[in-house]
Design a protein around this motif. Structure first.
Motif, PDB file in Angstrom:
ATOM      1  N   MET A   1      50.917  37.534  37.071  1.00 12.72           N
ATOM      2  CA  MET A   1      51.048  38.907  37.504  1.00 12.72           C
ATOM      3  C   MET A   1      52.290  38.988  38.390  1.00 12.72           C
ATOM      4  N   THR A   2      53.151  39.935  38.105  1.00 17.40           N
ATOM      5  CA  THR A   2      54.354  40.099  38.922  1.00 17.40           C
ATOM      6  C   THR A   2      54.003  40.787  40.244  1.00 17.40           C
ATOM      7  N   GLU A   3      54.944  40.738  41.194  1.00 13.57           N
ATOM      8  CA  GLU A   3      54.723  41.399  42.484  1.00 13.57           C
ATOM      9  C   GLU A   3      54.537  42.901  42.301  1.00 13.57           C
ATOM     10  N   ALA A   4      55.304  43.489  41.408  1.00 14.00           N
ATOM     11  CA  ALA A   4      55.174  44.935  41.153  1.00 14.00           C
ATOM     12  C   ALA A   4      53.791  45.250  40.592  1.00 14.00           C
ATOM     13  N   GLU A   5      53.299  44.412  39.699  1.00 22.30           N
ATOM     14  CA  GLU A   5      51.960  44.621  39.131  1.00 22.30           C
ATOM     15  C   GLU A   5      50.892  44.441  40.194  1.00 22.30           C
ATOM     16  N   LYS A   6      51.078  43.468  41.078  1.00 22.70           N
ATOM     17  CA  LYS A   6      50.127  43.262  42.176  1.00 22.70           C
ATOM     18  C   LYS A   6      50.103  44.474  43.097  1.00 22.70           C
ATOM     19  N   ASP A   7      51.299  44.993  43.408  1.00 21.66           N
ATOM     20  CA  ASP A   7      51.377  46.188  44.259  1.00 21.66           C
ATOM     21  C   ASP A   7      50.686  47.376  43.599  1.00 21.66           C
ATOM     22  N   GLU A   8      50.958  47.581  42.320  1.00 23.19           N
ATOM     23  CA  GLU A   8      50.360  48.702  41.594  1.00 23.19           C
ATOM     24  C   GLU A   8      48.845  48.551  41.519  1.00 23.19           C
TER      25      GLU A   8
ATOM     26  N   ASP B   1      46.617  36.908  47.842  1.00 22.10           N
ATOM     27  CA  ASP B   1      47.800  37.774  47.855  1.00 22.10           C
ATOM     28  C   ASP B   1      47.446  39.204  47.460  1.00 22.10           C
TER      29      ASP B   1
END
Length: 59
Positions: free
Chosen positions: A1-8, A44
């Motif tokens: 999972m990318t950071e952007a996906e984690k944020d979303e 995270d």
């Protein structure tokens, strides 16, 4: 999972959790299930969720 996906994901989860808490306050079992799921999140993602939740609770 990318950071952007984690944020979303964290933002969407936090927004939904806030809605569930508002709509289901008498249903403690549902809140307990959500709390259990959130406690099992990877660290995270959980920290991002808690950050978003903190932002929403101050609104």
């Amino acid at each position: 999972m990318t950071e952007a996906e984690k944020d979303e994901f964290s933002a969407a989860l936090s927004e939904r959790y806030t809605q569930v808490k508002q709509l289901s306050s008498p249903n403690k079992e549902l809140i307990n299930i959500w709390d259990a799921v959130i406690s099992d999140l990877p660290l995270d993602i959980k920290s991002k969720f808690e950050e978003k939740q903190s932002q929403l609770s101050t609104l």
